[in-house]
Design an enzyme around this catalytic site. Structure first.
Site, mmCIF file in Angstrom:
data_model
loop_
_atom_site.group_PDB
_atom_site.id
_atom_site.type_symbol
_atom_site.label_atom_id
_atom_site.label_comp_id
_atom_site.label_asym_id
_atom_site.label_seq_id
_atom_site.Cartn_x
_atom_site.Cartn_y
_atom_site.Cartn_z
ATOM 1 N N HIS A 1 0.831 -1.197 0.000
ATOM 2 C CA HIS A 1 0.000 0.000 0.000
ATOM 3 C C HIS A 1 0.874 1.259 0.000
ATOM 4 O O HIS A 1 0.453 2.311 -0.488
ATOM 5 C CB HIS A 1 -0.904 0.043 1.246
ATOM 6 C CG HIS A 1 -1.959 -1.018 1.254
ATOM 7 N ND1 HIS A 1 -1.720 -2.282 1.725
ATOM 8 C CD2 HIS A 1 -3.250 -0.992 0.845
ATOM 9 C CE1 HIS A 1 -2.839 -2.998 1.615
ATOM 10 N NE2 HIS A 1 -3.773 -2.244 1.091
ATOM 11 N N ASP B 1 -4.936 -5.887 -7.811
ATOM 12 C CA ASP B 1 -5.074 -5.192 -6.534
ATOM 13 C C ASP B 1 -5.243 -3.714 -6.867
ATOM 14 O O ASP B 1 -5.055 -3.285 -8.020
ATOM 15 C CB ASP B 1 -3.854 -5.462 -5.650
ATOM 16 C CG ASP B 1 -4.169 -5.357 -4.152
ATOM 17 O OD1 ASP B 1 -5.229 -4.800 -3.814
ATOM 18 O OD2 ASP B 1 -3.363 -5.829 -3.333
#
Length: 346
Positions: A188, A260
């Site tokens: 992330h 993702d």
């Protein structure tokens, strides 16, 4: 699903998000774009079970074909909390599995069923689960999201969880292929690099293969991690070697490949949003997740529109939406009571 899901390799679409508790006029206009085939919800979209049901009803009214999804894994990653059963972290099952295999597998099946039932009752079609990464006691992002520290326990426990989901009528998506548990970095916030040998990495693929071979995964989500032993230039989600060579050809996976979130720092190596979308699609991704950045999502939609004008097919995820489900309230209460007595839920 009784038959394996077969998706055209060049089918492409976008899974987007919204900002708040209800649809705005701008959201409605945005979501009517045909390139968008799904919506992912976050904690910012949840206020109460009643509000969630109103939101999903509004979504189904404007786009009945739109797959409504969420990350409802349990533990740290559970977007809907108040009013929903608080699910334990998956790693909490590992020690009990080693001591009392049959009872633990039954508990996990029941929890997978309970998670799916509660979402379906509120109009949410899919949770991106299970996490199939093998925990190596180093990852800052996987940790107790994993089912275990070895392939055997991850395979057994994740299969039980998926069986519960399927019993409720929900499909399963395995993540993060080929395995995110052996890198420290959180994709992330940075681009992790897994410098293990290809043989070591292949050991992490076992849980994915186990469920794919049993036709228990309709979707796979690759990791925003670079594995130089296989592809020194691209993360798994941007790599044709991983997605077309390994996943499609070697493992013969025919379902949906979900990227993702393309707004994550681990995806920044792919360029701007338009470039990331194009790179992911050409590598083999079907459903492109565009989260937390509406402007970026618009660029991803534009990239998909251009790809479709140049021969790519339009992706529909409507076949992942349960046609119908009939939840027995007595069973629901009995399962919750048993899990409460067993100490699995509070």
């Amino acid at each position: 699903m009784s038959q394996p899901l077969v998706i055209q390799n060049n089918a492409i679409g976008v899974v987007a998000d919204i900002a708040g508790f209800e649809l705005t006029a701008n959201d409605k206009t945005f979501l009517m774009q045909p390139e968008i085939c799904g919506l992912i919800l976050f904690s910012r979209n949840y206020q109460s079970p009643q509000q969630l049901q109103r939101l999903t009803q509004a979504l189904h009214e404007i786009r009945p074909d739109l797959l409504i999804s969420v990350d409802q894994e349990g533990g740290r990653v559970q977007r809907f909390r108040e009013g929903f059963t608080r699910l334990p972290a998956m790693l909490s099952f590992e020690n009990d599995y080693l001591k009392n295999l049959d009872q633990t597998l039954q508990d996990v099946r029941d929890l997978g069923w309970l998670m799916a039932v509660e979402l379906l009752q509120h109009g949410v079609d899919l949770s991106y689960a299970p996490v199939l990464d093998i925990e190596r006691d180093c990852s800052r992002v996987i940790g107790d999201r994993a089912f275990g520290h070895n392939a055997e326990s991850v395979m057994a426990l994740s299969q039980a969880w998926v069986s519960g989901m399927q019993d409720a009528g929900m499909c399963a998506v395995g993540k993060h292929f080929p395995g995110h548990g052996a890198v420290i970095g959180d994709s992330h916030h940075e681009l992790p690099i897994d410098n293990r040998s290809s043989a070591e990495i292949n050991g992490d693929i076992a849980p994915f293969k186990h469920l794919m071979d049993r036709q228990q995964l309709v979707g796979i989500m690759p990791a925003h991690v670079r594995y130089p032993a296989v592809d020194a230039d691209n993360t798994a989600g941007f790599s044709a070697k991983w997605l077309q060579g390994c996943l499609r050809t070697e493992l013969q996976f025919t379902g949906v490949i979900f990227s993702d979130d393309l707004s994550m720092a681990g995806a920044a190596s792919g360029g701007d949003y338009f470039q990331r979308a194009s790179l992911a699609a050409r590598a083999g991704c079907n459903a492109l997740l565009a989260c937390n950045n509406r402007e970026g999502a618009e660029h991803i939609v534009a990239a998909v529109r251009e790809l479709q004008s140049n021969g790519y097919q339009s992706l529909s995820l409507a076949q992942l939406i349960p046609a119908s489900y009939d939840i027995d309230p007595e069973r629901y209460q009995a399962v919750k009571a048993r899990l409460l007595l067993a100490g699995r839920i509070a």
